[in-house]
Write a protein that holds these residues in place. Structure first.
Motif, mmCIF file in Angstrom:
data_model
loop_
_atom_site.group_PDB
_atom_site.id
_atom_site.type_symbol
_atom_site.label_atom_id
_atom_site.label_comp_id
_atom_site.label_asym_id
_atom_site.label_seq_id
_atom_site.Cartn_x
_atom_site.Cartn_y
_atom_site.Cartn_z
ATOM 1 N N MET A 138 34.121 42.870 53.233
ATOM 2 C CA MET A 138 34.177 41.889 52.147
ATOM 3 C C MET A 138 33.582 42.455 50.855
ATOM 4 N N THR A 139 32.540 43.265 50.960
ATOM 5 C CA THR A 139 31.947 43.887 49.776
ATOM 6 C C THR A 139 32.935 44.837 49.112
ATOM 7 N N ILE A 140 33.642 45.621 49.894
ATOM 8 C CA ILE A 140 34.648 46.551 49.335
ATOM 9 C C ILE A 140 35.761 45.771 48.653
ATOM 10 N N LEU A 141 36.261 44.714 49.284
ATOM 11 C CA LEU A 141 37.346 43.931 48.678
ATOM 12 C C LEU A 141 36.895 43.239 47.390
ATOM 13 N N ILE A 144 36.709 45.934 44.649
ATOM 14 C CA ILE A 144 38.039 46.309 44.143
ATOM 15 C C ILE A 144 38.576 45.233 43.211
ATOM 16 N N SER A 145 38.433 43.957 43.582
ATOM 17 C CA SER A 145 38.950 42.891 42.709
ATOM 18 C C SER A 145 38.158 42.815 41.403
ATOM 19 N N PRO A 150 40.100 43.838 34.599
ATOM 20 C CA PRO A 150 40.596 44.081 33.227
ATOM 21 C C PRO A 150 42.079 44.442 33.171
ATOM 22 N N TYR A 151 42.678 44.785 34.273
ATOM 23 C CA TYR A 151 44.080 45.188 34.304
ATOM 24 C C TYR A 151 44.903 44.109 35.007
ATOM 25 N N PRO A 152 45.364 43.105 34.241
ATOM 26 C CA PRO A 152 46.098 42.014 34.892
ATOM 27 C C PRO A 152 47.475 42.486 35.381
#
Length: 176
Positions: A138-141, A144-145, A150-152
């Motif tokens: 969960m920490t990795i996910l 990443i999010s 900043p990149y929609p």
């Protein structure tokens, strides 16, 4: 006199009924009788060791009372083994709880069950290792999010394609 003869006739019918006789004999053949007052724990005394073991249907060599801090008297000190840890293919008398009649239960039996935490059950994955793997994933996910915020993302689309550019092919205005 008529009600008495009906009552006698009813009682003679009951005693001829084998199911009634068998259930009556089964109910009253238990020693000691299955009354809750007989099963209440009493104060443990060393001289009554064999009686206490017999009361809870345990061999005297295997019988050991609970420590006095728990103050349950002569109740046996049973291991914490939940129903999920028991053999699933054994023909238990009460299959829901995986227990047999006259079998003593742990004094915390109400917190053990297959729908609760199962004491003694060997999990395929250690609970601490499973919790650590979940938290790391969960920490990795979440990382990443957060980094990709900043990149929609969007769905790329081209403009509508018509056979001839600039020509109106259809309008909702009436013909004039």
């Amino acid at each position: 006199m008529a009600p008495m003869s009906k009552l006698c006739g009813l009682s003679s019918q009951l005693f001829r009924n084998k199911a009634f006789i068998y259930s009556t004999a089964r109910c009253y053949s238990d020693r000691p009788m299955p009354w809750p007052t007989l099963w209440q724990p009493k104060k443990y005394q060393e001289k009554d060791h064999d009686k206490s073991a017999e009361k809870y249907n345990i061999h005297p060599k295997e019988y050991k009372p609970l420590p006095q801090e728990e103050s349950l008297g002569d109740y046996p000190d049973l291991p914490l083994i939940g129903p999920a840890a028991k053999d699933p293919y054994y023909p238990y008398d009460i299959p829901t709880y995986k227990k047999n009649y006259m079998e003593p239960v742990h004094h915390d039996f109400n917190i053990m069950g297959e729908d609760r935490f199962s004491y003694g059950y060997k999990y395929r994955i250690n609970l601490y290792a499973g919790t650590a793997a979940f938290l790391i994933t969960m920490t990795i996910l979440l990382g990443i999010s957060y980094l990709c915020e900043p990149y929609p993302t969007f769905m790329p689309m081209l403009e509508k394609q018509y056979p001839q550019k600039g020509k109106v092919h259809y309008t909702f205005e009436p013909n004039s």
